[in-house]
Write an enzyme that holds these catalytic residues in place. Sequence first.
Site, PDB file in Angstrom:
ATOM      1  N   ASP A 177       0.817  -1.210   0.000  1.00 43.43           N
ATOM      2  CA  ASP A 177       0.000   0.000   0.000  1.00 43.43           C
ATOM      3  C   ASP A 177       0.858   1.269   0.000  1.00 43.43           C
ATOM      4  OD1 ASP A 177       0.954  -0.483   2.559  1.00 43.43           O
ATOM      5  OD2 ASP A 177      -0.996  -0.703   3.486  1.00 43.43           O
ATOM      6  N   ASN A 189      -7.563  -3.039  14.391  1.00 43.52           N
ATOM      7  CA  ASN A 189      -8.930  -3.365  13.971  1.00 43.52           C
ATOM      8  C   ASN A 189      -8.971  -4.535  12.991  1.00 43.52           C
ATOM      9  OD1 ASN A 189      -7.926  -2.266  11.641  1.00 43.52           O
ATOM     10  ND2 ASN A 189      -9.264  -0.477  11.603  1.00 43.52           N
ATOM     11  N   HIS A 193      -7.156  -4.809  10.215  1.00 43.60           N
ATOM     12  CA  HIS A 193      -6.886  -4.513   8.790  1.00 43.60           C
ATOM     13  C   HIS A 193      -5.582  -5.159   8.327  1.00 43.60           C
ATOM     14  CE1 HIS A 193      -4.693  -0.461   9.818  1.00 43.60           C
ATOM     15  NE2 HIS A 193      -3.808  -1.381   9.602  1.00 43.60           N
ATOM     16  N   GLU A 207      -9.560  -1.914   5.455  1.00 47.96           N
ATOM     17  CA  GLU A 207     -10.185  -1.669   6.752  1.00 47.96           C
ATOM     18  C   GLU A 207     -11.425  -2.555   6.904  1.00 47.96           C
ATOM     19  OE1 GLU A 207      -8.583   0.006   8.786  1.00 47.96           O
ATOM     20  OE2 GLU A 207      -7.932   1.975   8.107  1.00 47.96           O
TER      21      GLU A 207
HETATM   22  C1  F6R Z   1       1.373  -1.249   6.118  1.00 44.85           C
HETATM   23  C2  F6R Z   1       0.222  -2.061   6.322  1.00 44.85           C
HETATM   24  C3  F6R Z   1      -0.579  -2.012   7.580  1.00 44.85           C
HETATM   25  C4  F6R Z   1       0.243  -2.340   8.810  1.00 44.85           C
HETATM   26  C5  F6R Z   1      -0.613  -2.304  10.076  1.00 44.85           C
HETATM   27  C6  F6R Z   1       0.188  -2.563  11.331  1.00 44.85           C
HETATM   28  O1  F6R Z   1       1.954  -1.504   4.846  1.00 44.85           O
HETATM   29  O2  F6R Z   1      -0.091  -2.776   5.452  1.00 44.85           O
HETATM   30  O3  F6R Z   1      -1.630  -2.932   7.465  1.00 44.85           O
HETATM   31  O4  F6R Z   1       0.805  -3.604   8.669  1.00 44.85           O
HETATM   32  O5  F6R Z   1      -1.226  -1.048  10.184  1.00 44.85           O
HETATM   33  O6  F6R Z   1       1.108  -1.539  11.521  1.00 44.85           O
HETATM   34  P1  F6R Z   1       2.210  -1.634  12.684  1.00 44.85           P
HETATM   35  O7  F6R Z   1       3.132  -2.723  12.281  1.00 44.85           O
HETATM   36  O8  F6R Z   1       2.876  -0.286  12.665  1.00 44.85           O
HETATM   37  O9  F6R Z   1       1.488  -1.922  13.944  1.00 44.85           O
END
Ligand code: F6R
Length: 264
Positions: free
Chosen positions: A67, A136, A138, A143
Amino acid sequence: MQVVILDNADAVANYGANIFVRRLQRQPASVFGLATGSTPVALYQKLIQTYERGEVSFRDVTTFNLDEYLGLSGDHPQSYRHFMNQQLFEHIDINPGNTYVPPGNASNPISACEEYEQLIEKHGGIDIQLLGIGRNGHIGFNEPSSGLRSRTRVKTLTPATIDDNARFFEDDEYQPHLSITMGIGTILDSRQVVLLATGSHKADAIRDTVEGPLSAACPASALQMHTNAVVIVDEAAAARLQHADFYKHIERENQQLLAQLGIN
Ligand code: F6R
């Protein structure tokens, strides 16, 4: 779904990195799907160390990131392109031209999403997709309520995700509310999925991913449909799993079998 529960975040990074290293040693021209956020940083450091010891080369590897923020160009310090350059690409022998991140500054984001899908397909699909997970549930920026067969597209971030990521932005800095993300269907097409989670703030999401119903309310639960998904967590992130002892038992049995077969 394989669930691996380990003592701490370092062990999680090690276990995850080994999956990539073994694949790379078997198949130097692998296609890897990569993630940003804080969780994969330790895994990237392990990959860099392995490269520095001369045990692997990334010369023939192609990468696709999950992303990118819509509205940020790749040289913006908060862009995921910038993050990947800093955390991994600049420290290994990968060809920068083989590293793909969705274009956050595309003049036509809708067609850029289609082109990203076509590019993945042109490279023969993703061999291993690395994932973190949001509180959450995701994955990527899919989301809750994301379609379980969705493809790469523009997505609106939830206020909770915007809050979680605010720590990376200065107080007066523009923080995008939109992203381009691979879809859940795109992720499910990867031949293997490796999801990492550490810390107690991920415990509910991990419970819902592994033991909850298959539901768009927890996008990561879609991995229950994947034929080769491994969820690697530390004790804190595993704290709400009802069957943690069973997963540990399976992992011990797996390791024993691999040792008997002489596979490391
Ligand atoms: C980022 C992504 C997000 C993160 C998620 C967890 O490329 O795909 O889904 O993996 O928000 O983020 P952290 O590792 O910072 O808790």
